[in-house]
Design a protein around this motif. Structure first.
Motif, mmCIF file in Angstrom:
data_model
loop_
_atom_site.group_PDB
_atom_site.id
_atom_site.type_symbol
_atom_site.label_atom_id
_atom_site.label_comp_id
_atom_site.label_asym_id
_atom_site.label_seq_id
_atom_site.Cartn_x
_atom_site.Cartn_y
_atom_site.Cartn_z
ATOM 1 N N THR A 81 -70.479 55.902 4.377
ATOM 2 C CA THR A 81 -71.802 55.750 3.785
ATOM 3 C C THR A 81 -72.233 57.067 3.153
ATOM 4 N N PRO A 82 -72.551 57.073 1.866
ATOM 5 C CA PRO A 82 -73.046 58.298 1.236
ATOM 6 C C PRO A 82 -74.342 58.748 1.899
ATOM 7 N N VAL A 83 -74.537 60.064 2.008
ATOM 8 C CA VAL A 83 -75.704 60.588 2.696
ATOM 9 C C VAL A 83 -76.581 61.426 1.772
ATOM 10 N N VAL A 84 -77.867 61.379 2.077
ATOM 11 C CA VAL A 84 -78.869 62.213 1.433
ATOM 12 C C VAL A 84 -79.654 62.856 2.562
ATOM 13 N N GLY A 85 -79.821 64.169 2.506
ATOM 14 C CA GLY A 85 -80.565 64.846 3.555
ATOM 15 C C GLY A 85 -81.491 65.898 2.993
ATOM 16 N N SER A 86 -82.521 66.198 3.759
ATOM 17 C CA SER A 86 -83.453 67.245 3.356
ATOM 18 C C SER A 86 -82.832 68.618 3.602
ATOM 19 N N SER A 87 -83.541 69.638 3.185
ATOM 20 C CA SER A 87 -83.055 71.005 3.356
ATOM 21 C C SER A 87 -83.425 71.578 4.720
ATOM 22 N N SER A 88 -83.884 70.763 5.633
ATOM 23 C CA SER A 88 -84.300 71.229 6.957
ATOM 24 C C SER A 88 -83.113 71.705 7.785
ATOM 25 N N GLY A 89 -83.246 72.886 8.345
ATOM 26 C CA GLY A 89 -82.262 73.401 9.299
ATOM 27 C C GLY A 89 -80.840 73.386 8.791
ATOM 28 N N GLU A 90 -79.963 72.765 9.566
ATOM 29 C CA GLU A 90 -78.524 72.767 9.285
ATOM 30 C C GLU A 90 -78.051 71.610 8.407
ATOM 31 N N ILE A 91 -78.957 70.759 7.995
ATOM 32 C CA ILE A 91 -78.556 69.589 7.205
ATOM 33 C C ILE A 91 -77.703 69.967 5.986
ATOM 34 N N PRO A 92 -78.119 70.928 5.156
ATOM 35 C CA PRO A 92 -77.286 71.250 3.986
ATOM 36 C C PRO A 92 -75.885 71.720 4.356
ATOM 37 N N LEU A 93 -75.737 72.447 5.463
ATOM 38 C CA LEU A 93 -74.412 72.913 5.882
ATOM 39 C C LEU A 93 -73.551 71.760 6.385
ATOM 40 N N VAL A 94 -74.157 70.822 7.081
ATOM 41 C CA VAL A 94 -73.399 69.660 7.566
ATOM 42 C C VAL A 94 -72.932 68.810 6.386
ATOM 43 N N ILE A 95 -73.816 68.590 5.431
ATOM 44 C CA ILE A 95 -73.483 67.756 4.269
ATOM 45 C C ILE A 95 -72.489 68.455 3.340
ATOM 46 N N GLY A 96 -72.676 69.746 3.109
ATOM 47 C CA GLY A 96 -71.803 70.459 2.172
ATOM 48 C C GLY A 96 -71.836 69.796 0.808
ATOM 49 N N ASP A 97 -70.655 69.596 0.210
ATOM 50 C CA ASP A 97 -70.583 68.945 -1.102
ATOM 51 C C ASP A 97 -70.293 67.451 -0.975
ATOM 52 N N ALA A 98 -70.462 66.918 0.244
ATOM 53 C CA ALA A 98 -70.129 65.515 0.505
ATOM 54 C C ALA A 98 -71.354 64.607 0.517
ATOM 55 N N GLY A 99 -72.468 65.090 0.007
ATOM 56 C CA GLY A 99 -73.685 64.301 -0.052
ATOM 57 C C GLY A 99 -74.691 65.000 -0.938
ATOM 58 N N LEU A 100 -75.904 64.494 -0.952
ATOM 59 C CA LEU A 100 -76.954 65.064 -1.785
ATOM 60 C C LEU A 100 -78.061 65.622 -0.898
ATOM 61 N N VAL A 101 -78.602 66.766 -1.288
ATOM 62 C CA VAL A 101 -79.660 67.427 -0.532
ATOM 63 C C VAL A 101 -80.892 67.536 -1.422
ATOM 64 N N PHE A 102 -82.064 67.426 -0.811
ATOM 65 C CA PHE A 102 -83.315 67.613 -1.538
ATOM 66 C C PHE A 102 -84.216 68.536 -0.715
ATOM 67 N N PRO A 103 -85.119 69.274 -1.364
ATOM 68 C CA PRO A 103 -86.025 70.153 -0.629
ATOM 69 C C PRO A 103 -86.932 69.326 0.292
ATOM 70 N N GLU A 104 -86.991 69.715 1.558
ATOM 71 C CA GLU A 104 -87.776 68.917 2.504
ATOM 72 C C GLU A 104 -89.219 68.770 2.045
#
Length: 159
Positions: A81-104
Motif C-alpha cells: 500500500t502506498p503511504v503518505v505521512g506528515s513531517s512529524s518526528g521520524e515519519i520522513p525517515l521511515v518513508i524515505g523515497d518509498a512514499g510521499l511526505v507533507f508538512p504536518e
C-alpha cells in the motif's frame, strides 16, 4: 479539498475523539464516504492495509509528543500500500523515497499528495514496489537485529 474526487475513508479505532470526528463528518456532509471500524486486532490489520489504495499517517507534533516511528507505515508498505505521512518526528525517515511526505498540519499539501496518488497510476505502482523493497531492506527483524548489534559493538569498542 477532495470533495470532487471519488474517495472513501477507512477509519480504524475508537479513541477518545471518535464521537467528535463522527459529528464533524456529519457536519461536513462526508459521513457517507467514511467506513468506521471501531477495533481491529493487530494480527488482522494486514487485511485492511491490503484493501487500501493509500495509507495516510497525518501525525501532528504536540508539546508532549511527536511520532517516534510509525510502525503502521512499514506494515502498510509491506502489504503493497502506498503511504503518505506528515513531517512529524521520524515519519520522513521511515518513508524515505518509498512514499510521499507533507508538512504536518498542511491540509492542502496532504490533499495534493492524495490526489497525485489517485491520478498517477505509475506513481502508485512505483511507491508500492519501493515500499516493499524498503521494508525488506531495513525493517525486517533480521535487519533491525543486525543494525542493533552493530550499534552495540560500536559502543563496546569505544569503552
Amino acid at each position: 479539498l477532495l470533495k470532487k474526487q471519488p474517495w472513501q475513508l477507512l477509519v480504524i479505532g475508537n479513541g477518545a475523539d471518535a464521537s467528535d470526528l463522527k459529528q464533524l463528518a456529519l457536519h461536513l456532509q462526508i459521513n457517507d464516504r467514511i467506513v468506521w471500524v471501531p477495533y481491529v486486532k493487530n494480527t488482522e490489520m494486514h487485511h485492511y492495509y491490503a484493501v487500501m489504495d493509500t495509507f495516510v499517517l497525518p501525525s501532528r507534533t504536540t508539546s508532549a509528543w511527536k511520532e517516534q516511528f510509525g510502525r503502521v507505515l512499514i506494515e502498510s508498505m509491506l502489504c503493497g500500500t502506498p503511504v503518505v505521512g506528515s513531517s512529524s518526528g521520524e515519519i520522513p525517515l521511515v518513508i524515505g523515497d518509498a512514499g510521499l511526505v507533507f508538512p504536518e498540519g498542511e491540509s492542502a499539501m496532504l490533499a495534493d499528495r492524495i490526489e497525485r496518488l489517485m491520478n498517477e497510476p505509475m506513481l502508485r505502482k512505483q511507491l508500492r514496489d519501493k515500499g516493499r523493497e524498503r521494508v525488506l531492506a531495513y525493517y525486517t527483524w533480521e535487519k533491525v537485529a543486525q543494525a542493533t548489534a552493530k550499534i552495540i559493538r560500536e559502543v563496546v569498542e569505544r569503552c
